[in-house]
Scaffold this motif. Structure first.
Motif, mmCIF file in Angstrom:
data_model
loop_
_atom_site.group_PDB
_atom_site.id
_atom_site.type_symbol
_atom_site.label_atom_id
_atom_site.label_comp_id
_atom_site.label_asym_id
_atom_site.label_seq_id
_atom_site.Cartn_x
_atom_site.Cartn_y
_atom_site.Cartn_z
ATOM 1 N N LEU A 104 0.849 -1.152 0.003
ATOM 2 C CA LEU A 104 0.054 0.016 0.022
ATOM 3 C C LEU A 104 1.073 1.157 0.061
ATOM 4 C CD1 LEU A 104 -2.711 -1.120 2.728
ATOM 5 C CD2 LEU A 104 -2.677 -1.604 0.403
ATOM 6 N N GLY A 105 0.817 1.900 -1.012
ATOM 7 C CA GLY A 105 1.516 3.328 -1.122
ATOM 8 C C GLY A 105 0.893 4.626 -1.251
ATOM 9 N N ASN A 106 1.402 5.619 -0.314
ATOM 10 C CA ASN A 106 0.860 6.899 -0.464
ATOM 11 C C ASN A 106 2.059 8.017 -0.767
ATOM 12 O OD1 ASN A 106 -1.957 6.304 1.286
ATOM 13 N ND2 ASN A 106 -0.369 4.953 2.147
ATOM 14 N N GLU A 107 1.549 8.809 -1.469
ATOM 15 C CA GLU A 107 2.698 9.879 -1.898
ATOM 16 C C GLU A 107 2.049 11.068 -2.280
ATOM 17 O OE1 GLU A 107 5.169 9.943 -5.972
ATOM 18 O OE2 GLU A 107 6.012 8.485 -4.827
ATOM 19 N N PHE A 108 2.609 12.361 -1.412
ATOM 20 C CA PHE A 108 1.944 13.647 -1.582
ATOM 21 C C PHE A 108 3.181 14.514 -2.114
ATOM 22 C CE2 PHE A 108 0.957 17.708 -0.090
ATOM 23 C CZ PHE A 108 -0.199 18.158 -0.412
ATOM 24 N N THR A 109 2.873 15.313 -3.185
ATOM 25 C CA THR A 109 3.924 15.998 -3.922
ATOM 26 C C THR A 109 3.618 17.561 -4.065
ATOM 27 O OG1 THR A 109 4.780 14.178 -5.247
ATOM 28 C CG2 THR A 109 5.299 16.367 -5.897
ATOM 29 N N TYR A 110 4.252 18.397 -3.746
ATOM 30 C CA TYR A 110 4.197 19.826 -4.073
ATOM 31 C C TYR A 110 5.253 20.388 -5.445
ATOM 32 C CZ TYR A 110 4.934 24.801 -3.634
ATOM 33 O OH TYR A 110 5.241 26.061 -4.096
ATOM 34 N N ALA A 111 4.858 20.689 -6.145
ATOM 35 C CA ALA A 111 5.398 21.064 -7.199
ATOM 36 C C ALA A 111 5.606 22.905 -7.565
ATOM 37 C CB ALA A 111 5.098 20.466 -8.621
ATOM 38 N N TYR A 112 6.465 23.403 -7.753
ATOM 39 C CA TYR A 112 6.827 24.789 -7.932
ATOM 40 C C TYR A 112 7.470 24.796 -9.183
ATOM 41 C CZ TYR A 112 8.139 29.689 -7.113
ATOM 42 O OH TYR A 112 8.329 31.141 -7.525
ATOM 43 N N LYS A 113 6.792 25.798 -10.151
ATOM 44 C CA LYS A 113 7.366 26.137 -11.506
ATOM 45 C C LYS A 113 7.910 25.108 -12.093
ATOM 46 C CE LYS A 113 8.061 31.129 -10.658
ATOM 47 N NZ LYS A 113 9.356 32.023 -10.564
ATOM 48 N N ASP A 114 7.491 23.525 -12.063
ATOM 49 C CA ASP A 114 7.913 22.900 -12.597
ATOM 50 C C ASP A 114 9.516 22.488 -12.472
ATOM 51 O OD1 ASP A 114 5.764 21.326 -13.715
ATOM 52 O OD2 ASP A 114 5.713 22.678 -15.626
ATOM 53 N N ALA A 115 10.159 23.184 -11.482
ATOM 54 C CA ALA A 115 11.315 22.901 -11.124
ATOM 55 C C ALA A 115 11.923 22.464 -9.875
ATOM 56 C CB ALA A 115 11.887 24.655 -11.128
ATOM 57 N N LEU A 116 10.749 22.780 -8.809
ATOM 58 C CA LEU A 116 11.111 22.447 -7.413
ATOM 59 C C LEU A 116 10.078 21.330 -7.118
ATOM 60 C CD1 LEU A 116 12.514 22.316 -4.796
ATOM 61 C CD2 LEU A 116 10.957 24.083 -4.142
ATOM 62 N N GLU B 168 9.707 8.424 3.496
ATOM 63 C CA GLU B 168 10.420 9.118 2.627
ATOM 64 C C GLU B 168 10.316 10.670 2.510
ATOM 65 O OE1 GLU B 168 12.719 8.155 -1.891
ATOM 66 O OE2 GLU B 168 11.350 6.812 -0.922
ATOM 67 N N LEU B 169 11.246 11.261 2.494
ATOM 68 C CA LEU B 169 10.961 12.835 1.933
ATOM 69 C C LEU B 169 11.884 13.137 0.824
ATOM 70 C CD1 LEU B 169 9.928 15.558 2.330
ATOM 71 C CD2 LEU B 169 11.837 16.036 4.079
ATOM 72 N N ASP B 170 11.461 13.417 -0.370
ATOM 73 C CA ASP B 170 12.366 13.792 -1.682
ATOM 74 C C ASP B 170 12.269 15.314 -1.890
ATOM 75 O OD1 ASP B 170 13.009 11.053 -1.570
ATOM 76 O OD2 ASP B 170 11.435 10.700 -3.316
ATOM 77 N N ILE B 171 13.377 15.649 -2.074
ATOM 78 C CA ILE B 171 13.226 17.267 -2.530
ATOM 79 C C ILE B 171 14.243 17.241 -4.011
ATOM 80 C CG2 ILE B 171 14.066 19.845 -2.080
ATOM 81 C CD1 ILE B 171 13.822 19.089 1.147
ATOM 82 N N ILE B 172 13.530 17.778 -4.916
ATOM 83 C CA ILE B 172 14.035 17.723 -6.167
ATOM 84 C C ILE B 172 13.977 19.142 -6.853
ATOM 85 C CG2 ILE B 172 13.844 16.701 -8.584
ATOM 86 C CD1 ILE B 172 12.343 14.284 -7.401
ATOM 87 N N TYR B 173 15.210 19.588 -7.334
ATOM 88 C CA TYR B 173 15.414 20.738 -7.858
ATOM 89 C C TYR B 173 16.061 20.519 -9.344
ATOM 90 C CZ TYR B 173 16.320 25.567 -8.755
ATOM 91 O OH TYR B 173 16.344 26.858 -9.393
ATOM 92 N N SER B 174 15.441 21.095 -10.447
ATOM 93 C CA SER B 174 15.783 20.895 -11.777
ATOM 94 C C SER B 174 15.560 22.100 -12.436
ATOM 95 C CB SER B 174 14.951 19.570 -12.384
ATOM 96 O OG SER B 174 15.438 19.224 -13.627
ATOM 97 N N LYS B 175 16.563 22.802 -12.911
ATOM 98 C CA LYS B 175 16.376 24.183 -13.832
ATOM 99 C C LYS B 175 17.566 24.425 -14.487
ATOM 100 C CE LYS B 175 14.974 28.830 -12.861
ATOM 101 N NZ LYS B 175 13.796 28.751 -13.807
ATOM 102 N N LYS B 176 17.368 25.023 -15.847
ATOM 103 C CA LYS B 176 18.448 25.811 -16.421
ATOM 104 C C LYS B 176 18.661 27.032 -15.843
ATOM 105 C CE LYS B 176 20.217 26.346 -21.023
ATOM 106 N NZ LYS B 176 20.117 26.142 -22.508
ATOM 107 N N LEU B 177 19.986 27.180 -15.317
ATOM 108 C CA LEU B 177 19.887 28.350 -14.295
ATOM 109 C C LEU B 177 20.400 29.420 -15.388
ATOM 110 C CD1 LEU B 177 22.069 26.910 -11.218
ATOM 111 C CD2 LEU B 177 19.499 27.525 -11.649
#
Length: 824
Positions: free
Chosen positions: A607-619, A659-668
């Motif tokens: 049984l899996g549960n996952e909650f995500t917050y996304a900001y500007k398709d980058a964070l 689990e806590l994941d923080i992902i940042y992806s961007k062309k700076l």
């Protein structure tokens, strides 16, 4: 707190399983009346050929703002659904063609469906001179439902094998024996071109070692697949999509590379296609030779039943693996009509594997005094091969978006490992006392038949899709053990095995997604009926299973505004035991270690549960919790002789992961793009297996991945990658932390049609690590060293002309291929 959340999760899934069908039916009927329309049409060139991958922009007439976008498909058709009442105009753009527009498009109660007919794009004739295209697909693309790694754009991956490339993926870790884990979880379903790979971790590792990363276009990582996917693979899905040229006329790519680690390695390949308006013929081939070593030191402390110290074994081993692989692919797309495409393809892999293991073990008594020594030498040779034949039919029923597809798939795997074993015995003074010779002669055959059908259509402000799938698997494992007596091999039936696995899975699924103001909701339900048998011929025993499982899924997106999105995923998935894990054959791994399958393994349910917050398709910030019942893992059990250990796949009552994941992806900037993943997770395991009681609360583990791309000039680019993982606990094992650094340069040559790449992996040779295992009456301390520091020089050249299109083959075989192991 954990107990409360576990009860809430179970209650939610029990309620949801019963309510999903009703909600799906209500959604399917009640939302048909929503007042939205659709705009359709088709695109052709001046030569009346379908125009593929053109960008269609639908704009509001009032402010010229973009309302919706889409791309034309393989037949040049496009459809824009869920259009609200209003006035619009449409633009079509594609490099190499003149832009066209259509105005005066109205959607109202009187014109729910607007068909613009056939739109002709004219070839652009203006001489623009030299054009430098600075846009580039990023190495890693983050999406709410998956992560896409564009391998063809990787510098540090150039010249590497697919297995080495897998270990560079965000959240993915490859263990020394080739087991792939995603976000700390095993049971990952690995696909190649939409087909699961059938193999054990060992044989899958050999296959991926024989696959060049240059043959891969991209890799999709899905931690939480929807109900459309097979329910197996609770650890997630990793789909390796190989390159497939799809351009007008003749086109192709050739590549080659040379790498130097502890041993040299090289690979080369080609990818060619010819396409016209009637068909697309494609063929490719890759040859890879790799050779690497793995050094291991083990100290085993063995105790009596009363926990008093009995003896100690100190072992050191060196394994050298040599793999040669040729992987051909051939196929054809037949464009039966503008709406119908039939794809027939065949893939294969011809391989030669040599694994030489040299080990010595000193045995000491309770006072740590050496009593004897054992030298173990093993040479395992095999020539496995496999082939797959697939047929995929895709039909667009009309221009409103109704589609139907069907697949037939057959796969065959064969392996003939022969393991020659020499045991030399010595006394406390290293004086030779005895020698034992033995032979393990294996023969493994695997056949998989699968078929599926899928249907989808627009539904209100969303889509409805449902489908069916059936698969049948037959795995035959014939393992004969011979003792060499006076120069003759004598069959030892007590150590031999002949096992046949049969399995039939039938599945139905339905998915409905709807956009309701700022919410997008997808409800899914998958039902699977499983029938299986494990026939053990030597002991005349049989294990049968016949059961039905339901797998609901819920995905919710809430768009706060254009920059902020919330996402919720709730899924129920399973993992059936791998076929080879159910074969009760005791196979020697070293002088003192054996592996034996368990035919009584039960499927695990997650049984899996996952909650995500996304900001500007980058964070992206994700909080996840998983609860697993009947967790499948391999445990070490001390044999009755108190000198050897047998590793047996077993069920543990339950496992939990936070689990806590923080992902940042961007062309700076114009010259720098960064992709970073920070994760902290904790795994706990509780239960019993035989007399072994497991109560492991785990420890918080930190994992960090950073990949940075530098665009130095229009021709020169660079890449630097860093990975760190802290100490982690897994079932009964504790692994030390490690880090790794890789870097590379790529330079475009030959009018940008070719490139030369130089890269280095594990530059500081820092991936070596230690581990500690605690089992019943057995403690083991491991010192591991890997051959992963490699410098590689590679060259790639592409030829031909034409506009590429995107299409890949979906086949019927999925989850059962992951579990169909050929060896352990």
């Amino acid at each position: 707190m954990r107990v409360v959340i576990e009860k809430i999760t179970r209650s939610l899934m029990q309620w949801y399983t019963g309510a999903t069908l009703l909600v799906l039916l209500l959604t399917a009927t009640g939302l048909q009346a929503q007042t939205t329309g659709s705009i359709t049409g088709s695109l052709v060139s001046e030569q009346n050929a379908a125009v593929i991958n053109a960008t269609i922009l639908l704009r509001n007439t009032s402010d010229s703002g973009i309302y919706k976008t889409t791309l034309s498909n393989e037949q040049g058709l496009f459809s824009i659904e869920g259009v609200k009442d209003g006035n619009y105009f449409l633009e079509v753009n594609l490099i190499g063609f003149e832009k066209i527009s259509r105005t005066g498009i109205q959607v109202s109660s009187a014109t729910r469906t607007t068909n613009l007919g056939v739109l002709t794009l004219r070839t652009a004739t203006k001489n623009l001179g030299e054009v430098v295209v600075k846009g580039q697909t990023p190495f890693i693309e983050r999406k709410l439902d998956k992560t896409v790694v564009n391998v063809e754009n990787s510098i540090i991956g150039a010249g590497s094998t697919a297995l080495e490339m897998m270990d560079k993926l965000p959240g993915v870790v490859v263990s020394p024996n080739g087991q792939i884990q995603l976000n700390g979880k095993s049971n990952v379903n690995v696909f190649i071109d939409g087909k699961a790979t059938f193999l054990s971790s060992e044989d899958l590792a050999n296959l991926l070692r024989g696959t060049s990363s240059s043959s891969i276009q991209k890799i999709e990582i899905m931690a939480k697949p929807s109900a459309k996917f097979d329910a197996g693979g609770s650890g997630g899905v990793i789909n390796i999509i190989r390159k497939k040229n799809k351009k007008e006329g003749w086109n192709g790519t050739v590549n080659g590379s040379y790498g130097q680690g502890g041993y040299p390695r090289y690979n080369g390949g080609f990818n060619m296609s010819y396409k016209n308006k009637d068909y697309n013929l494609f063929v490719s081939g890759t040859y890879v030779k790799t050779q690497n070593f793995f050094k291991r030191g083990i100290v085993s402390d063995i105790f009596n039943g009363d926990n008093t110290f009995l003896l100690q074994q100190v072992s050191n081993s060196n394994t050298i693996t040599t793999t040669k692989t040729f992987t051909p692919l051939v196929g054809i797309d037949l464009y039966l009509s503008k709406r119908t495409t039939l794809t027939v393809s065949g893939t294969g892999a011809l391989q030669t594997n040599n694994v030489r293991l040299m080990a010595n073990t000193d045995e000491k008594d309770a006072q740590y005094v050496k009593t004897n020594r054992l030298d173990f030498n093993s040479l395992n040779k095999s020539k496995p091969y496999n082939y797959n034949a697939s047929a995929h039919l895709a039909h667009q029923i009309d221009t409103t978006g109704k589609e139907f597809s069907a697949d037939l798939d057959y796969a065959h795997y064969y392996s003939d490992p022969r393991q020659n074993i020499i045991n030399n015995y010595f006394d406390a003074n290293d004086k030779f006392t005895n020698q034992e010779l033995s032979l393990l002669d294996g023969n493994r055959k695997l056949d998989i038949y699968a078929a599926k059908a899928d249907y989808s259509q627009p539904l209100g402000n969303g889509h409805l899709e449902f489908g069916w799938k059936s698969s049948y698997v037959r795995a035959v494992n014939d393992n004969k053990f011979f003792n060499n007596e006076s120069g003759h091999n004598e069959l030892d039936s007590s150590q031999s095995d002949y096992t046949i696995n049969n399995e039939n899975i039938n599945a139905l699924y339905v998915n409905v997604d709807q956009q309701i103001k700022k919410f997008t909701i997808q409800l899914g339900l998958r039902g699977e009926h499983t029938w299986s048998t494990v026939e053990q011929h030597y002991i005349n025993a049989e294990v049968k299973r016949n059961y039905v499982q339901l797998f609901p899924s819920l995905f919710v997106d809430y768009k706060i505004n254009d920059q902020n999105i919330l996402n919720l995923k709730v899924t129920r998935r399973t993992d059936r035991a791998a076929y080879a894990d159910m074969i009760p054959f005791r196979r020697p791994l070293s002088a003192t270690t054996y592996f034996k399958g368990n035919p009584n393994l039960r499927p695990q349910v997650v049984l899996g549960n996952e909650f995500t917050y996304a900001y500007k398709d980058a964070l992206f910030v994700t909080l996840a919790y998983e609860h697993t019942r009947n967790y499948i893992t391999t445990l070490a059990f001390l044999d009755d002789n108190k000198q050897t250990v047998t590793r047996i796949p077993s069920n543990v009552n339950k496992a939990e992961v936070w689990e806590l994941d923080i992902i940042y992806s961007k062309k700076l900037t114009s010259w720098l793009a960064t992709n970073n993943t920070f994760a902290i997770f904790n795994q706990s395991f509780k239960g019993t297996a035989k007399d072994f009681v497991l109560d492991n609360n785990g420890t918080p583990t930190v994992m960090f991945n950073s990949n940075n791309s530098f665009f130095i000039t229009s021709k020169l680019s660079a890449e630097v990658a860093f990975r760190y993982m802290s100490q982690r606990k897994m079932v009964a094992e504790t692994y030390d932390g490690y880090y790794s650094v890789g870097a590379g340069l790529k330079y475009l040559v030959l009018a940008n049609r070719g490139n030369i790449a130089l890269n280095a992996s594990n530059i500081f040779n820092s991936e070596n690590r230690n581990s500690v295992d605690h089992y019943q009456n057995l403690n083991q301390y491991w010192d591991l060293m890997f051959d992963t520091r490699v410098v590689t020089l590679s060259f790639t050249y592409r030829f031909g002309r034409g506009k590429a299109s995107s299409k890949r083959i979906n086949t019927a075989s999925e989850d059962e291929k992951k579990r169909t192991k050929v060896s352990n």
